[in-house]
Design an enzyme around this catalytic site. Structure first.
Site, PDB file in Angstrom:
ATOM      1  N   THR A   1       0.475  -1.662  -0.271  1.00 54.56           N
ATOM      2  CA  THR A   1       0.112  -0.087   0.030  1.00 54.56           C
ATOM      3  C   THR A   1       0.819   1.205   0.194  1.00 54.56           C
ATOM      4  O   THR A   1       1.036   1.323   1.192  1.00 54.56           O
ATOM      5  CB  THR A   1      -0.825  -0.316   1.060  1.00 54.56           C
ATOM      6  OG1 THR A   1      -1.324  -1.185   0.831  1.00 54.56           O
ATOM      7  CG2 THR A   1      -2.064   1.383   0.860  1.00 54.56           C
TER       8      THR A   1
ATOM      9  N   LYS B   1      -7.165   1.351  -3.081  1.00 54.55           N
ATOM     10  CA  LYS B   1      -6.745   1.232  -1.781  1.00 54.55           C
ATOM     11  C   LYS B   1      -6.795   1.952  -0.448  1.00 54.55           C
ATOM     12  O   LYS B   1      -7.406   2.191   0.704  1.00 54.55           O
ATOM     13  CB  LYS B   1      -5.087   1.331  -1.167  1.00 54.55           C
ATOM     14  CG  LYS B   1      -5.268  -0.358   0.164  1.00 54.55           C
ATOM     15  CD  LYS B   1      -5.943  -1.168   0.451  1.00 54.55           C
ATOM     16  CE  LYS B   1      -5.174  -1.988   1.471  1.00 54.55           C
ATOM     17  NZ  LYS B   1      -3.561  -2.670   1.766  1.00 54.55           N
TER      18      LYS B   1
ATOM     19  N   LYS C   1       0.325   4.473   8.481  1.00 56.60           N
ATOM     20  CA  LYS C   1       1.329   5.052   6.813  1.00 56.60           C
ATOM     21  C   LYS C   1       0.226   5.408   6.368  1.00 56.60           C
ATOM     22  O   LYS C   1       0.101   6.294   5.292  1.00 56.60           O
ATOM     23  CB  LYS C   1       2.024   4.175   6.734  1.00 56.60           C
ATOM     24  CG  LYS C   1       2.836   4.543   5.460  1.00 56.60           C
ATOM     25  CD  LYS C   1       2.037   3.506   4.316  1.00 56.60           C
ATOM     26  CE  LYS C   1       2.280   1.843   4.686  1.00 56.60           C
ATOM     27  NZ  LYS C   1       2.328   1.060   3.567  1.00 56.60           N
TER      28      LYS C   1
END
Length: 294
Positions: free
Chosen positions: A101, A176, A244
C-alpha cells in the site's frame, strides 16, 4: 503470454502477509526467488522451496515477474530506483507488481519509468490481512495497462479471489485508499460496540454472533472482533502500517479538496495508540484506546 514453466517469480518483502503469499505461489508450482531485509524472516519460505538472493538487483537479474510487498513508500522507492533497483536491472518485458500500500503518485512514477525501459508495471495493493493472505483469498485492486493485468491474472488468482482491474497506473492505490478509509471508521464502531456490550453486562460473544450476520456485519466485525474478545492483539496488520496508510489517504483527500472527518478521527486515535507503544500490535488493539481513556 508466458507459460508457467517459463516464469520465475521474485518476491521482495516477507512480512506477516508477504510470507503467506510467497508460500502460496510455491504451492502453485512457481519457481520463486526471494529477498527481504532479514534473511531470518525468509527461512520458512526458503525451507518451502524458494531460493534466497541478497538484493533487489539480484532478484531483477533472476526473475521475469517481481512482486514487492514492503512496508512504506520509502521502501518501495529504495527497491525500485537507483543503481541497485528493479527498474534499471530488470530485463525488457519483465513484469513488476507492487502490492505494497503506497501512494498513487509513486505508482505512476514507477509505471512511467518502467515503460521507458520496456518493463510492465502494475500497482496491485491488497486487502484481507493475514487470514486472506494465508488462505489465498485477498482482494486485489490493480492499476496499470489492462494487457499487463490480463497477463498476470493467473498469478493474481493464486493470491486472491476478488481481483479487479481498476484503471490506469495509480488506480489500484487510489482504490486501496477507499478501502482504508472505510476500515478506519469501521474499526471505531467495532470497538465501541464490544465495549458497550461489556458495560451493559452482555456476553460479547453472543452479541457478536447476533450482530455480525445482520446489517452491522463487516470483515472487521467477523475477523477482528473475536480477537478483541479473546484479548489477542497480535498483528494481522500492524498499527504502524495502518497509520501510514491513513496518512497517505489524508494527503490524497487534501489534493482532492475533500474533508474526511471520520478518517481524521481514526488516525488521531491510532496515533495515540502508537504513542502508548502499540505500533506493532494489530489494528484491533484500537480497543485499548478506551482503556486508556477510562
Amino acid at each position: 503470454m508466458m507459460k508457467n514453466n517459463e516464469i520465475v517469480i521474485g518476491f521482495i518483502g516477507l512480512g506477516v502477509m508477504g510470507k503467506s503469499m510467497a508460500k502460496n505461489l510455491l504451492k502453485a508450482g512457481y519457481s520463486l526467488v526471494v529477498s527481504t531485509r532479514s534473511k531470518e524472516k525468509a527461512l520458512e519460505v526458503i525451507e518451502a522451496g524458494a531460493k534466497w538472493l541478497d538484493t533487489p538487483k539480484d532478484i531483477a537479474n533472476a526473475a521475469n515477474v517481481v512482486i514487492t510487498m514492503v512496508g512504506y513508500p520509502t521502501d518501495v522507492e529504495q527497491v525500485y530506483f537507483g543503481e541497485e533497483g528493479l527498474i534499471y536491472n530488470s530485463s525488457k518485458n519483465t513484469y513488476l507488481i507492487d502490492m505494497t500500500t503506497s501512494t498513487p503518485t509513486l505508482a505512476k512514477r514507477i509505471y512511467h519509468e518502467a515503460k521507458e525501459v520496456g518493463i510492465f508495471a502494475l500497482d496491485a495493493p491488497v486487502s484481507g490481512g493475514d487470514i486472506g493472505a494465508r488462505d489465498g483469498k485477498l482482494a486485489i485492486m490493480v492499476g496499470g495497462d489492462e494487457e499487463a493485468f490480463e497477463a498476470m491474472q493467473p498469478i493474481f488468482e493464486i493470491l486472491g479471489t476478488n481481483i479487479t482491474y481498476q484503471g490506469q497506473a495509480g488506480a489500484g492505490q487510489h482504490t486501496k485508499m477507499c478501502n482504508q478509509i472505510a476500515i478506519a471508521t469501521n474499526m471505531i464502531g467495532v470497538c465501541e460496540a464490544i465495549i458497550y456490550a461489556e458495560k451493559a453486562g452482555l456476553n460479547p460473544e453472543k452479541v457478536l454472533q447476533t450482530i455480525s450476520s445482520g446489517a452491522a456485519g463487516s470483515w472487521s466485525l467477523s475477523n477482528l472482533a473475536p480477537r478483541i474478545i479473546q484479548g489477542n492483539f497480535a498483528p494481522g496488520f500492524y498499527i504502524k502500517h495502518f497509520i501510514k496508510d491513513m496518512k497517505i489517504a489524508l494527503e490524497e483527500a487534501e489534493k482532492l479538496e475533500m474533508n474526511v472527518p471520520g478518517l481524521s478521527l481514526a488516525k488521531n486515535m491510532y496515533d495515540r495508540l502508537a504513542e502508548m507503544g502499540e505500533e506493532n500490535s494489530g489494528t484491533q488493539a484500537l480497543y485499548k484506546y478506551w482503556q486508556q481513556q477510562n
